[in-house]
Design a protein around this motif. Structure first.
Motif, PDB file in Angstrom:
ATOM      1  N   THR A 892      24.964  94.574   9.344  1.00 13.74           N
ATOM      2  CA  THR A 892      26.167  94.132  10.044  1.00 13.74           C
ATOM      3  C   THR A 892      25.745  92.884  10.774  1.00 13.74           C
ATOM      4  N   ASP A 893      26.731  92.048  11.104  1.00 17.93           N
ATOM      5  CA  ASP A 893      26.380  90.838  11.823  1.00 17.93           C
ATOM      6  C   ASP A 893      25.865  91.231  13.180  1.00 17.93           C
ATOM      7  N   LEU A 894      24.980  90.434  13.708  1.00 20.14           N
ATOM      8  CA  LEU A 894      24.449  90.722  15.036  1.00 20.14           C
ATOM      9  C   LEU A 894      25.622  90.698  16.000  1.00 20.14           C
ATOM     10  N   ALA A 895      25.854  91.793  16.660  1.00 27.78           N
ATOM     11  CA  ALA A 895      27.000  91.817  17.580  1.00 27.78           C
ATOM     12  C   ALA A 895      26.671  90.942  18.778  1.00 27.78           C
ATOM     13  N   ASP A 896      27.719  90.607  19.543  1.00 24.52           N
ATOM     14  CA  ASP A 896      27.441  89.794  20.725  1.00 24.52           C
ATOM     15  C   ASP A 896      26.956  90.716  21.811  1.00 24.52           C
ATOM     16  N   ASN A 897      25.717  91.103  21.740  1.00 28.26           N
ATOM     17  CA  ASN A 897      25.247  91.946  22.829  1.00 28.26           C
ATOM     18  C   ASN A 897      24.644  91.068  23.911  1.00 28.26           C
ATOM     19  N   GLU A 898      24.091  91.690  24.936  1.00 27.92           N
ATOM     20  CA  GLU A 898      23.597  90.877  26.050  1.00 27.92           C
ATOM     21  C   GLU A 898      22.544  89.906  25.526  1.00 27.92           C
ATOM     22  N   PRO A 899      22.780  88.621  25.673  1.00 27.47           N
ATOM     23  CA  PRO A 899      21.894  87.654  25.037  1.00 27.47           C
ATOM     24  C   PRO A 899      20.618  87.399  25.834  1.00 27.47           C
ATOM     25  N   VAL A 900      19.613  86.962  25.105  1.00 30.02           N
ATOM     26  CA  VAL A 900      18.373  86.556  25.763  1.00 30.02           C
ATOM     27  C   VAL A 900      18.012  85.192  25.211  1.00 30.02           C
ATOM     28  N   ALA A 901      17.625  84.279  26.074  1.00 35.36           N
ATOM     29  CA  ALA A 901      17.213  82.975  25.554  1.00 35.36           C
ATOM     30  C   ALA A 901      15.801  82.722  26.030  1.00 35.36           C
ATOM     31  N   ASN A 902      14.835  82.932  25.141  1.00 36.36           N
ATOM     32  CA  ASN A 902      13.484  82.585  25.564  1.00 36.36           C
ATOM     33  C   ASN A 902      12.960  81.484  24.664  1.00 36.36           C
ATOM     34  N   GLU A 903      13.909  80.736  24.055  1.00 35.87           N
ATOM     35  CA  GLU A 903      13.485  79.728  23.091  1.00 35.87           C
ATOM     36  C   GLU A 903      13.067  78.438  23.797  1.00 35.87           C
ATOM     37  N   VAL A 904      13.869  78.080  24.802  1.00 36.06           N
ATOM     38  CA  VAL A 904      13.597  76.798  25.454  1.00 36.06           C
ATOM     39  C   VAL A 904      12.356  76.986  26.334  1.00 36.06           C
ATOM     40  N   ARG A 905      11.416  76.112  26.140  1.00 35.01           N
ATOM     41  CA  ARG A 905      10.098  76.329  26.754  1.00 35.01           C
ATOM     42  C   ARG A 905      10.138  76.401  28.271  1.00 35.01           C
ATOM     43  N   LYS A 906       9.213  77.215  28.819  1.00 33.79           N
ATOM     44  CA  LYS A 906       9.198  77.454  30.261  1.00 33.79           C
ATOM     45  C   LYS A 906       8.992  76.175  31.075  1.00 33.79           C
ATOM     46  N   HIS A 907       7.977  75.397  30.698  1.00 30.80           N
ATOM     47  CA  HIS A 907       7.675  74.246  31.568  1.00 30.80           C
ATOM     48  C   HIS A 907       8.815  73.234  31.576  1.00 30.80           C
ATOM     49  N   LEU A 908       9.474  73.111  30.419  1.00 31.48           N
ATOM     50  CA  LEU A 908      10.622  72.206  30.346  1.00 31.48           C
ATOM     51  C   LEU A 908      11.666  72.611  31.392  1.00 31.48           C
ATOM     52  N   CYS A 909      11.903  73.924  31.463  1.00 31.23           N
ATOM     53  CA  CYS A 909      12.875  74.432  32.445  1.00 31.23           C
ATOM     54  C   CYS A 909      12.491  73.991  33.853  1.00 31.23           C
ATOM     55  N   LEU A 910      11.226  74.180  34.166  1.00 31.23           N
ATOM     56  CA  LEU A 910      10.773  73.847  35.524  1.00 31.23           C
ATOM     57  C   LEU A 910      11.005  72.374  35.805  1.00 31.23           C
ATOM     58  N   VAL A 911      10.634  71.526  34.844  1.00 29.11           N
ATOM     59  CA  VAL A 911      10.795  70.078  35.041  1.00 29.11           C
ATOM     60  C   VAL A 911      12.256  69.758  35.325  1.00 29.11           C
ATOM     61  N   ALA A1194      23.989  82.508  19.084  1.00 26.20           N
ATOM     62  CA  ALA A1194      23.624  81.765  17.870  1.00 26.20           C
ATOM     63  C   ALA A1194      22.111  81.730  17.716  1.00 26.20           C
ATOM     64  N   VAL A1195      21.411  81.517  18.842  1.00 28.56           N
ATOM     65  CA  VAL A1195      19.948  81.475  18.784  1.00 28.56           C
ATOM     66  C   VAL A1195      19.431  82.825  18.321  1.00 28.56           C
ATOM     67  N   GLU A1196      20.040  83.894  18.873  1.00 26.01           N
ATOM     68  CA  GLU A1196      19.603  85.224  18.474  1.00 26.01           C
ATOM     69  C   GLU A1196      19.807  85.469  16.999  1.00 26.01           C
ATOM     70  N   ARG A1197      20.989  85.068  16.495  1.00 24.96           N
ATOM     71  CA  ARG A1197      21.274  85.331  15.089  1.00 24.96           C
ATOM     72  C   ARG A1197      20.268  84.610  14.222  1.00 24.96           C
ATOM     73  N   ILE A1198      19.962  83.369  14.597  1.00 27.26           N
ATOM     74  CA  ILE A1198      19.014  82.605  13.783  1.00 27.26           C
ATOM     75  C   ILE A1198      17.634  83.246  13.872  1.00 27.26           C
ATOM     76  N   LYS A1199      17.267  83.686  15.078  1.00 29.81           N
ATOM     77  CA  LYS A1199      15.970  84.368  15.216  1.00 29.81           C
ATOM     78  C   LYS A1199      15.957  85.595  14.311  1.00 29.81           C
ATOM     79  N   GLU A1200      17.067  86.335  14.315  1.00 29.26           N
ATOM     80  CA  GLU A1200      17.115  87.555  13.502  1.00 29.26           C
ATOM     81  C   GLU A1200      16.903  87.220  12.028  1.00 29.26           C
TER      82      GLU A1200
END
Length: 1465
Positions: A892-911, A1194-1200
């Motif tokens: 089944t398609d990945l349902a829209d469950n609670e999303p997680v985004a750990n794709e964007v790198r940590k240090h970039l976020c801090l900057v 979308a990121v999750e689906r692609i990861k899946e």
């Protein structure tokens, strides 16, 4: 005289009414400069008492008009209604008691002032009217009345003043004067409060109302006025969506006025009226003078029809917008007063202390004003969005209805895709425009007002700021132009990438068999590189425009202040001027940025409008071109001297047709290809333009087109086609049309969902279903357009005998059969021979043979082909069977469950976060500096060091812009890198995914990952993150500033934050579910539409147009059902979040007043002007959170999809076979078993066999015996369950897949070509020289064709090789095999797809060129393998027989019986 009129003793002050009115503000002692203000009694008794009455009298006429036209049924008299009326009557009595008391005083010879007569009279009549209105509303079915709520509210508001002042005077004097009036006033006050409270409750729903039938009506219809104003009625859904995922059944039904039925009807009516007017003009014009004709010769304008249909409703929204615009300028003015109040203290040396209540009053006014603004704005948006939604419904409906009646020539001018685009893209444009259409007049108005107020504050210096704004416009538009150009370029790359991916996924099996994945992977990555390059460029541009957008208001303020201070030393920048101007500049920011956008939107929409108008103005089929009533007795069809063409402008395709078909006859229409047989059938259906002559068809018609048209529905629905179900009849039809056996193969029997265009049925099955639909319809006349050519010959015979022929189900009906099958002709009643669009001869079979003309010629040319066409019964190939079971996919398609985004790198976020902190620090710094500057002491009327002040202010502001620039830049770069890695990983994984994944996952879903989800990651997520961070930090800095300047504020932050958090959680959860439901229900509209367009002729023939229109309306309404709550959820959120924002404004102002002794004017200005901005950023922050959560999926689906299981590695280091392997070509199967996928049965069971080098082996067996599976095992497309395969002694399971696959050659069953040059299709890795390629082409008999093409080897093949014939494609596959020339060749023989000539060529080439190779042939035609070394007969996955053909025939086993069927034994 005024004094007489209002002659009331007021102790010291007895002044005229006019002075009193003016003294409302200026009788300083009583009203303003006192810590205990009061209003003059005269003012209280006149103006204040009359305000509610004036309001009600002015609203009444309009309201009555509205009630007259809107009746919802009446409401039964309830307790609530009785009480309301009772209190209304009491109020009237109380008012008139006052009046009679005044008369009583007259009699007592005390002359009361005239106001005591006039006011009670007016108030009495007004409350009486209000009471009558309560009853009238009840009869008209109004459950909650806004007009009255506002009236009672105003009454209470206006009575509060007198209430307070009466108490004050009484306490001051210690006794009550005028005891009677005092008492009546208090009774009056109590009653209006009760009325106000009662009017907030709503009545029961009306009696006889249509709503009662609805299972889940929308609560909006029955909700009260206040609930509508604040969208409180939506709360139930918000809570539900928060508790659990929403489903279709939770959605409310649409309001009556928003349904397709009503809207499309209105719009069609207006459009027809518009067309009629134009026609009328043109006819009228012919007699009048030429000039008049010129003037009126206009095309019907669709815009006019739209305006008439949707204009009035939209204007209500515009009215709200106007109020909101005017209100938005009240706050800056109040801000000025705040400064006055707080600056009294700063300069209180020469001014009286300002009373504290001023500050409180202003704070309250600011709050009220902001709340009103919020309510108005969201009412306006609601009207705009609903108009947009109705527009989309209307336009879609009108286009759908038009597409069912448009002529064929018009249909040619616009493809199905284009028409679908009209519905999806162009209707959407209208929808998007609606939201901001009001900006067209609102933006200039706002700009004008803002400039006017600025001029008042700063004088001509404003012009400097305006100049900067004007200069920024071309800069912004230049950026916009460039961005658009980039967008177009990027779309081009994206389209080509998706097209390539589509082909790759379509031919993934072939890529695996040939081991060609790396070459195609490179092509995709090449396109992707270009795409990202363009993205990067537009990211640069975007950061620039962000920079401009952030810096614009600042630059404007800077230039204005600088000019203002520099022009004249005496110009002092104080807090009032600075901050009021800043808040005005902030108001200016929005209209200035919106105007260009709205204008470009309007330009786009006007293009859409033209396209829609052009489509709606196409010619329609003439419903009366076929006469259905009058016809010669005894005949079913008569055509006399008729000439037809496919379009008015085309030359006739049928000339001088004369045809008379008696009732119940079976007439065959024959003739060479392209002579007009199908056209004749279309002409009888009325699908062609009749140029002259008469056509009559008597009775109902059933039509079987040449290309079967299958709906995306169950098989049973396709056959019933809207008729009532009758089991007995249905079973007979299935039997007759030979569908029984097919139903056994299909996984769901007749409940199998058939995909779009009948994708999971074979061609013959589609044709039989189409025929079954006709038979079931039980019509009078059957028009059968060559239904027998798509099915095998023995099935054709069965169908002719059981259905069409003289003893078939249809005997006694009139049948017209277009056919090529000569064997049936002796059994028909009449034969019509068509040649070049004319009927050349007619008569029975015998008559025509005797005449020895065209028909006899036709017989001779076709008789030869007849005996070749024998073919084994079409059964689905075993793999197709498996596929059909699986189309009901496991994933089944990945349902829209609670999303997680750990794709964007940590240090970039801090900057980025750090940069944002800096930017906000700079912004706060600039404003603090400004407030400090305004507090600089004034010496001799001037301020010092202005130059330094301006310099620092400028530096801080520009720094802020620069940081934003860097920020959006970093973020964009990070986003592009993330997008690159995600796409690369997805692509890599998809090339390594085993074939079974592609068998069970619809291609559309995988393509969706590559198109939609990648698009979201590329272009939606980065700007969303940017906006989110921006709004988050703005809100944060606002809080910091307010707390810093008024520390008391910290107290209220916690409750406000909790409120905000709850609203946000509820909203995000619900809005995401609604978005999901909306997108799910959207695609059926378009797929149903494209289906309808392609099957229009069938729908018209069966007279099902009406029901198809209804189906389309239902689908549209289903979609709007989830779209409408989506709109409302945004309004619901807006009202609540802005309320939080307004509270912040209120408290900021309140605490500024409370702490005024310790604050300076600058700081107050700072905190209040920040608070005024916070509302917007709070609102956007929630929206952005929601957007982020929706899109991060979308990121999750692609990861899946990048982590699905992969097949074995392509190359295993150190395990590569020798370079010349396989040199002998020996094959060995040892105890080999295999299944398609886990959980399915074994397809091959314990195979043991040995093939020597150079042997030619034929593999035969009934369908499903496991023939194709053997080839798939050799290539390890299927992996062994147990046992092994050895080639030249090497176990194939131990080497890399590419090592294995590149050393075997296969000519697959269905030839797959990719779009690109012919050379690329033969040799994607550029391994071979031109000579080798030409040699291969020569051997595969393609050399003549290729060398005749101008571009030779660079001949462009279209997608799927559409521009080559099937035979040529098969030869290209042969050429591929000749180029590779490995020791083992596997030939999966093409079934009926290929003509005999090509087949012979291939067999011959293989015999000569692959003489010394091991050849395995899966044979369908036994004659090709009769001379092979050995034949392997498979039965049910095991070896049944394995020997030379001769000895197998001698042993009379399975092979013998197959050979006997084929006539070889």
């Amino acid at each position: 005289m005024p004094e007489k009129y209002c002659d009331v003793p007021i102790g010291s002050t007895s002044a005229s009414l006019l002075i009193n009115i003016s003294s409302f503000f200026q009788d300083s002692n009583l009203s303003i400069h006192t810590d205990n203000p009061d209003l003059t009694p005269c003012f209280q008794n006149t103006i204040l008492a009359w305000i509610p009455s004036i309001y009600l009298w002015s609203a009444l006429p309009f309201y009555l008009l509205y009630l007259k036209h809107n009746k919802r049924g009446y409401i039964v008299l309830s307790m609530l209604s009785r009480f309301k009326t009772l209190f209304g009557v009491l109020l009237w009595c109380v008012s008139w008691a006052d009046l009679f008391y005044s008369f009583h005083e007259l009699l007592q010879n005390r002359t009361p002032p005239p106001v005591y007569f006039v006011t009670p009279l007016i108030v009495g009549i007004t409350v009486l009217i209000a009471t009558l209105l309560i009853q009238y509303e009840r009869l008209r079915g109004v459950q909650s009345s806004g007009v009255l709520i506002i009236f009672w509210f105003l009454s209470v508001l206006c009575a509060v003043g007198p209430f307070r002042s009466k108490i004050m005077t009484t306490t001051a004097q210690g006794h009550v004067n005028e005891r009677f009036r005092f008492t009546t006033f208090y009774i009056y006050f109590a009653l209006i409060i009760i009325e106000l409270i009662l009017s907030c409750f709503k009545e029961k729903p009306p009696f006889f109302s249509p709503v009662s039938t609805d299972p889940n009506p929308c609560p909006e219809l029955t909700s009260g006025f206040l609930s509508r104003l604040t969208f409180w009625w939506f709360t139930s859904m918000a809570v539900l969506g928060y508790k659990r995922p929403l489903e279709d059944k939770d959605l409310w039904s649409l309001n009556e006025d928003d349904t397709s039925k009503i809207i499309v009807q209105q719009l069609s009516k207006e459009w027809d009226k518009e067309k009629a007017e134009c026609k009328h003009y043109i006819h009228a014009g012919e007699d009048i003078l030429f000039i008049a004709y010129k003037k009126h010769n206009r095309k019907p304008s669709f815009l006019k029809a739209l305006l008439r249909t949707f204009g009035p409703y939209f204007l209500i929204g515009s009215f709200f917008k106007l109020i909101q615009d005017l209100l938005s300028f009240v706050n800056p003015q109040l801000l000025r007063l705040v400064y006055c109040v707080s600056s009294f203290y700063v300069q209180s040396l020469w001014r009286l202390d300002a009373p504290a209540w001023w500050g409180f009053l202003i704070a309250a006014l600011m709050f009220i004003c902001a709340v009103l603004q919020t309510l108005m704005l969201h009412q306006h948006f609601q009207y705009c969005f609903v108009t947009g939604m109705r527009l989309r419904t209307g336009i879609t409906g009108v286009i759908y209805r038009k597409s069912l009646v448009i002529t064929n020539s018009a249909k040619r001018s616009s493809t199905v895709g284009e028409i679908v685009n009209l519905m999806s893209v162009d209707a959407q444009r209208f929808m998007d425009l609606m939201t901001f259409l009001n900006m067209l007049w609102s933006a200039p108005l706002q700009i004008f007002l803002a400039l006017y107020f600025l001029w008042q504050a700063l004088g001509p210096s404003v012009l400097a700021g305006v100049a900067v704004m004007v200069l920024l416009i071309p800069f912004n538009s230049a950026i916009a132009m460039k961005t658009r150009a980039f967008q177009v370029e990027q779309m081009r790359y994206k389209d080509s990438r998706i097209k390539l991916m589509n082909e790759i996924l379509g031919g993934i099996k072939v890529l695996k068999l040939y081991a060609w994945e790396p070459s195609f992977s490179e092509k995709v990555l090449e396109i992707r590189k270009n795409e990202l390059r363009v993205l990067k460029k537009s990211a640069y541009l975007n950061s620039l425009s962000t920079f401009a957008w952030i810096s614009a208001p600042f630059l404007v303020a800077l230039t204005t202040f600088a000019v203002y201070v520099s022009v004249n030393e005496k110009n002092i920048l104080d807090a009032e001027k600075a901050f009021v101007s800043l808040s005005l500049f902030n108001i200016l920011k929005f209209p200035l940025s919106m105007l260009p956008q709205v204008i470009s939107n309007i330009a786009q929409t006007s293009v859409s409008l033209k396209r829609i108008q052009q489509f709606l103005s196409h010619d329609e089929l003439d419903p009366n071109c076929v006469e259905t009533k009058v016809i010669a007795p005894g005949s079913a069809i008569s055509v006399t001297n008729a000439t037809f063409s496919w379009g008015k402008e085309l030359k006739p395709s049928l000339k001088d047709i004369n045809l008379l078909v008696p009732s119940g006859a079976l007439v065959a229409i024959v003739g060479p290809v392209g002579c007009g047989k199908s056209s004749l059938v279309s002409a009888l259906l009325g699908e062609m333009e009749k140029l002259e002559g008469e056509v009559a068809v008597k009775g109902s018609v059933a039509y079987v087109p040449q290309q079967a048209w299958i709906q995306n529905a169950t098989l049973k629905d396709n056959i019933l086609f809207g008729q009532a179900s009758n089991e007995q009849k249905y079973q007979n039809v299935l039997e007759a049309c030979a569908l029984k056996t097919d139903l056994e193969v299909l996984p769901g029997g007749d409940q199998t969902e058939i995909g779009e265009k009948g994708i999971n049925l074979s061609g013959g099955q589609r044709q039989r279903v189409s025929l079954a639909r006709a038979v079931y319809s039980n019509s009078d006349i059957y028009l059968l357009d060559d239904p027998l050519s798509a099915v095998d010959s023995h099935v054709a015979k069965h169908i002719f005998d059981k259905v069409i022929g003289p003893d078939g189900v249809l005997k006694g009906k009139t049948r017209i059969l277009v056919t090529h099958g000569i064997s049936f002709l002796p059994q028909v009643d009449h034969i019509v021979v068509v040649v070049d669009g004319k009927i050349s001869e007619m008569g029975s079979y015998q008559d025509l043979l005797k005449q020895n003309k065209a028909f006899a010629e036709f017989l001779r040319s076709y008789a030869l082909d007849e005996d070749i066409e024998e073919d084994e019964p079409t059964m689905l190939e075993e793999e197709e069977v498996l596929l059909a079971e699986d189309t009901v996919s496991i994933h089944t398609d990945l349902a829209d469950n609670e999303p997680v985004a750990n794709e964007v790198r940590k240090h970039l976020c801090l900057v980025i976060c750090f940069l944002y902190c800096c930017q906000n620090a700079a912004a706060i710094g600039a404003n603090v500096w400004l407030s400090d500057w305004t507090n600089e002491p004034v010496i001799n009327g001037t301020q010092h060091n202005t130059a330094m002040r301006i310099g620092v202010y400028a530096a801080l502001g520009l720094l802020q812009g620069l940081i934003v620039l860097i920020c959006s830049f970093t973020l964009a770069m990070g986003g592009i890198n993330a997008a690159r890695t995600l796409h690369a990983a997805l692509l890599e994984n998809k090339f390594h995914t085993p074939q079974s994944f592609y068998d069970t996952t619809p291609t559309g879903r995988i393509i969706n990952r590559f198109s939609k989800d990648i698009y979201v990651i590329d272009e939606v997520i980065p700007p969303t993150i940017l906006m989110f961070l921006g709004t988050f930090f703005t809100s944060l800095s606002t809080m910091i500033v307010i707390i810093a300047s008024t520390p008391l504020f910290a107290v209220v932050i916690v409750p406000l934050a909790i409120l905000y958090f709850f609203v946000q959680r509820f909203y995000v959860a619900t809005s995401r579910q609604l978005k999901r439901l909306e997108s799910v229900s959207r695609s059926p509209i378009y797929s149903h539409f494209s289906e309808t367009v392609s099957g229009a002729s069938v729908i018209r023939a069966y007279r099902r147009v009406k029901s198809f229109v209804d189906i389309s309306d239902v689908k549209m309404d289903e979609n709007q059902k989830s779209y409408y709550p989506g709109i409302v959820s945004n309004r619901w959120l807006g009202v609540r979040v802005e309320f939080v924002g307004n509270c912040i404004v209120l408290f900021a102002a309140l605490f500024a007043v409370i702490g005024k002794n310790s604050l300076n004017a600058g700081l107050v200005g700072l905190s209040v002007s920040y608070a005024l901005q916070v509302t917007l950023s709070l609102n956007w922050m929630v929206r952005m959170t929601s957007e982020l959560e929706t899109n991060i999926v979308a990121v999750e689906r692609i990861k899946e999809y990048s982590e699905t299981e992969t097949e074995a590695p392509w190359v295993i280091e150190g395990k590569s076979p020798p370079a010349d392997w396989p040199s002998r070509g020996e094959l060995e199967f040892v105890n080999y078993s295999v299944r398609y996928r886990k959980g399915l049965d074994l397809v091959l069971k314990d195979l043991n066999l040995q093939v020597h080098g150079g042997e030619k082996i034929g593999i035969v067996g009934r369908t499903g015996a496991g023939k194709s599976s053997m080839t798939l095992c050799l290539f390890r497309i299927l992996e062994a369950v147990k046992g092994e395969i050895k080639i030249d002694g090497v176990k194939i399971s131990e080497i890399g897949l590419h090592d294995l696959r590149s050393r075997l050659t296969i000519i697959p069953q269905d030839p797959v070509l990719f779009s690109g040059t012919l050379r690329m299709n033969l040799d994607p890795f550029n391994k071979y020289s031109d000579e080798e390629i030409w040699k291969a082409l020569e051997l595969s008999h393609l050399k003549r064709f290729v060398s005749s093409q101008p571009s030779m080897l660079d001949y462009e093949c279209s997608e799927g090789g559409e521009n080559l014939s099937v035979g040529q494609r098969q030869l290209v596959c042969l050429a591929r095999a000749l180029l590779r020339k490995t020791r083992i060749l596997i030939l999966d023989e093409a079934t009926a797809a290929i003509d005999l000539e090509t087949d012979d060529l291939i067999q011959m080439t293989i015999r000569t060129q692959f003489e010394d190779c091991t050849v395995l042939t899966i044979a369908h035609r036994l004659n090709t393998i009769m001379d092979y070394t050995r034949v392997l007969v498979l039965d049910n996955g095991t070896i049944a027989e394995f020997d030379t053909p001769a000895s197998l025939i001698a042993s009379k086993g399975i092979f013998y019986s197959m050979a006997k069927d084929a006539g070889l034994a």
